[in-house]
Design an enzyme around this catalytic site. Structure first.
Site, PDB file in Angstrom:
ATOM      1  N   GLY A   1     -26.871  -0.275   2.221  1.00  0.00           N
ATOM      2  CA  GLY A   1     -25.770   0.701   2.179  1.00  0.00           C
ATOM      3  C   GLY A   1     -24.454  -0.008   1.971  1.00  0.00           C
TER       4      GLY A   1
ATOM      5  N   LYS B   1     -19.498  -9.856 -11.582  1.00  0.00           N
ATOM      6  CA  LYS B   1     -19.420  -9.190 -10.285  1.00  0.00           C
ATOM      7  C   LYS B   1     -20.499  -8.098 -10.152  1.00  0.00           C
ATOM      8  CE  LYS B   1     -18.085  -7.386  -6.477  1.00  0.00           C
ATOM      9  NZ  LYS B   1     -17.680  -7.851  -5.200  1.00  0.00           N
TER      10      LYS B   1
ATOM     11  N   THR C   1     -12.456   1.552  -6.363  1.00  0.00           N
ATOM     12  CA  THR C   1     -13.086   2.047  -7.604  1.00  0.00           C
ATOM     13  C   THR C   1     -14.362   2.809  -7.215  1.00  0.00           C
ATOM     14  OG1 THR C   1     -14.237  -0.092  -7.832  1.00  0.00           O
ATOM     15  CG2 THR C   1     -12.206   0.185  -9.081  1.00  0.00           C
TER      16      THR C   1
ATOM     17  N   LYS D   1      -0.310   3.118   7.245  1.00  0.00           N
ATOM     18  CA  LYS D   1      -1.102   1.883   7.288  1.00  0.00           C
ATOM     19  C   LYS D   1      -0.170   0.663   7.287  1.00  0.00           C
ATOM     20  CE  LYS D   1      -5.337   0.649   4.806  1.00  0.00           C
ATOM     21  NZ  LYS D   1      -5.993   0.830   3.522  1.00  0.00           N
TER      22      LYS D   1
ATOM     23  N   ASP E   1       0.866  -1.182   0.000  1.00  0.00           N
ATOM     24  CA  ASP E   1       0.000   0.000   0.000  1.00  0.00           C
ATOM     25  C   ASP E   1       0.897   1.225   0.000  1.00  0.00           C
ATOM     26  OD1 ASP E   1      -3.250   0.219   1.037  1.00  0.00           O
ATOM     27  OD2 ASP E   1      -2.036   2.051   0.841  1.00  0.00           O
TER      28      ASP E   1
ATOM     29  N   LYS F   1     -24.458  -2.045   8.479  1.00  0.00           N
ATOM     30  CA  LYS F   1     -24.984  -3.353   8.890  1.00  0.00           C
ATOM     31  C   LYS F   1     -24.171  -3.790  10.107  1.00  0.00           C
ATOM     32  CE  LYS F   1     -21.901  -6.211   6.126  1.00  0.00           C
ATOM     33  NZ  LYS F   1     -21.730  -7.368   5.292  1.00  0.00           N
TER      34      LYS F   1
ATOM     35  N   ARG G   1     -19.937   3.798   5.471  1.00  0.00           N
ATOM     36  CA  ARG G   1     -20.186   4.272   4.108  1.00  0.00           C
ATOM     37  C   ARG G   1     -21.610   3.973   3.647  1.00  0.00           C
ATOM     38  NH1 ARG G   1     -14.926   1.950   1.191  1.00  0.00           N
ATOM     39  NH2 ARG G   1     -15.097   0.468   2.899  1.00  0.00           N
TER      40      ARG G   1
ATOM     41  N   CYS H   1     -20.311  -1.068  -1.401  1.00  0.00           N
ATOM     42  CA  CYS H   1     -20.410  -1.799  -2.671  1.00  0.00           C
ATOM     43  C   CYS H   1     -21.734  -1.621  -3.401  1.00  0.00           C
ATOM     44  CB  CYS H   1     -20.160  -3.277  -2.421  1.00  0.00           C
ATOM     45  SG  CYS H   1     -18.590  -3.553  -1.600  1.00  0.00           S
TER      46      CYS H   1
END
Ligand code: UGA
Length: 435
Positions: free
Chosen positions: A260, A207, A86, A35, A30, A324, A331, A263
């Protein structure tokens, strides 16, 4: 096998760690040095049950390492997974692929011998073709193969989903990489995962189509729940009755707040944008997006009704604010619509979440984090059960809120309306009668 995961978000970190646990040599890369340093010290940047133990175990046995040196990590590896974000573009609904293409450019400078380059990030159809073009500019022909291998893990269940997937999808246009990937996934195939080989473009679309279909299923049951409320039918009966039809299946038929997460909202938008690009109107998915966007408003209207439109100075306790249970991810959580609206209308909001304080609400007036369920539920006018954590499933509300007559709006249908009535608790839920 020697693997390099580029990007240590959910997909990159979880799959990298799990691949190392399966016996591979994995470097997780990364560009965020902070991180990487944390990961080197066993500090996990995301909340994911079981992940920390696996990181520690595989770092100790030296199968897993972390680095911010992309070039060297790529050189040492045979299979490179691109796992960067993305997100939706700031303008419009298509996916922002700048991180993907940025990595492709970096890779074009680092390839020293044959590499399989895999997109694990969710990428629109033809992204693999574009990556191939970028790499081809550097005269690297025969030194790489670009493959699509989308990931289907859910936050909160990520390790289980990785190790026991329903299917592994590999989209490649050459036999060599397919053979290598089948071998990489052989421990999962041995445990029952179906291995499906398709064209690269098909894998990319599988996907998006899967996420859009699941979002459609949820939205469908949410709208049927709206109807159930009007005609006094229990939505849970409908979900069971429908779900037993094997053509439909019982999963993702739980009515609740708007879906939510990082994704479904982004991927439903991106696939409609791909449809538009190729002159195909994906009208079902477009209407799912609209319906889901309206859902938080619809549930808010029910909150106003429960409080007889007197919101000012009412204390409202939110149980769970993430999108959830079993995640700390905020997000596109519906709480980001509901809490600001109620705060603006003068409500006093307390929220409790097992994953702690959320900076998303810090600028709102009269919104505070309660560091225990007891503090959250004490002296409140309305309890909103927003996420389905196990911690919220068997609460003694009367004991926890001694001072007031309690009203509960259970947006996840965790409790039995009959039992609540017996306890003399005013209880409302989703798709289970109009009271
Ligand atoms: C989703 C997919 O389920 C994964 O297969 C996929 O790999 C992932 O996106 C991704 O593309 O990376 P995730 O976003 O972690 O996983 O969350 P889900 O468990 O799918 O839940 C999404 C939303 O649907 C949540 O808001 C959840 O509360 C809601 N939901 C889910 C319902 O309202 N009802 C249900 O029956 C199921």
């Amino acid at each position: 096998m020697k693997l390099c995961m580029i990007g240590t978000g959910y997909v990159g970190l979880v799959s990298g760690v799990c691949f190392s646990d399966l016996g591979n040599q994995v470097i997780c890369v990364d560009k965020d040095i902070k991180k990487i340093n944390k990961l080197k010290n066993g500090i996990i940047p995301i909340y994911e049950p079981g992940l920390e133990e696996l990181v520690k175990k595989n770092t100790k046995n030296k199968r897993l390492s972390f680095s911010n040196d992309l070039k060297n990590s790529v050189k040492k590896s045979d299979i490179i997974f691109i796992c960067v974000g993305t997100p939706t573009k700031k303008r419009g609904s298509s996916a922002d692929l700048s991180q993907i293409y940025g990595v492709a450019k970096d890779l074009s400078k680092s390839i020293n011998k044959f590499k399989i380059i895999i997109t694990k990030s969710t990428v629109p159809v033809t992204t693999g073709d574009e990556i191939e073009k970028i790499l081809s500019k550097k005269n690297l022909s025969k030194k790489f193969s670009v493959v699509s291998n989308p990931e289907f893990l859910r936050e909160g269940e990520a390790i289980r989903d990785f190790i026991f997937p329903d299917r592994v999808i590999v989209g490649s246009n050459d036999k060599r990489s397919n053979k290598i990937l089948k071998n990489l996934y052989s421990p999962l195939i041995a445990k029952g995962a179906k291995y499906v080989h398709t064209s690269r473009r098909a894998a990319e679309l599988i996907k998006y189509a899967s996420n859009a279909f699941l979002a459609t299923k949820i939205t469908f049951i949410n709208e049927i729940a709206n109807l159930c409320e009007k005609i006094n039918i229990n939505i849970d009966d409908i979900s069971i009755g429908m779900g037993l039809d094997q053509r439909i299946g019982s999963r993702f038929l739980r009515a609740g707040p708007a879906y939510g997460g990082s994704c479904f909202p982004k991927d439903t938008k991106a696939i409609t944008s791909t449809g538009d690009k190729f002159h195909t109107n994906l009208s079902v998915i477009k209407s799912v997006i609209r319906s889901n966007e309206n859902r938080s408003k619809l549930l808010l209207n029910r909150v106003y009704k429960i409080l007889n439109n007197k919101i000012r100075n009412k204390t409202i306790s939110f149980l769970g604010v993430t999108f959830k249970a079993n995640t700390d991810d905020m997000r596109d959580s519906s709480s980001l619509v509901m809490i600001p609206d109620l705060s603006k209308r003068g409500a006093i909001i307390k929220y409790y979440d097992p994953t702690g304080y959320k900076k998303e609400f810090e600028k709102l007036s009269n919104v505070s984090f309660a560091d225990s369920l007891i503090k959250c539920l004490d002296k409140t006018d309305l309890v909103i059960i927003h996420t389905e954590w196990n911690d919220f499933k068997s609460l003694d509300f009367k004991k926890l809120n001694k001072n007031k007559k309690i009203i509960i709006f259970d947006m996840r249908n965790l409790y039995s309306p009959q039992k609540m009535t017996k306890k003399n608790i005013k209880y409302l839920s989703v798709g289970r009668g109009s009271k």
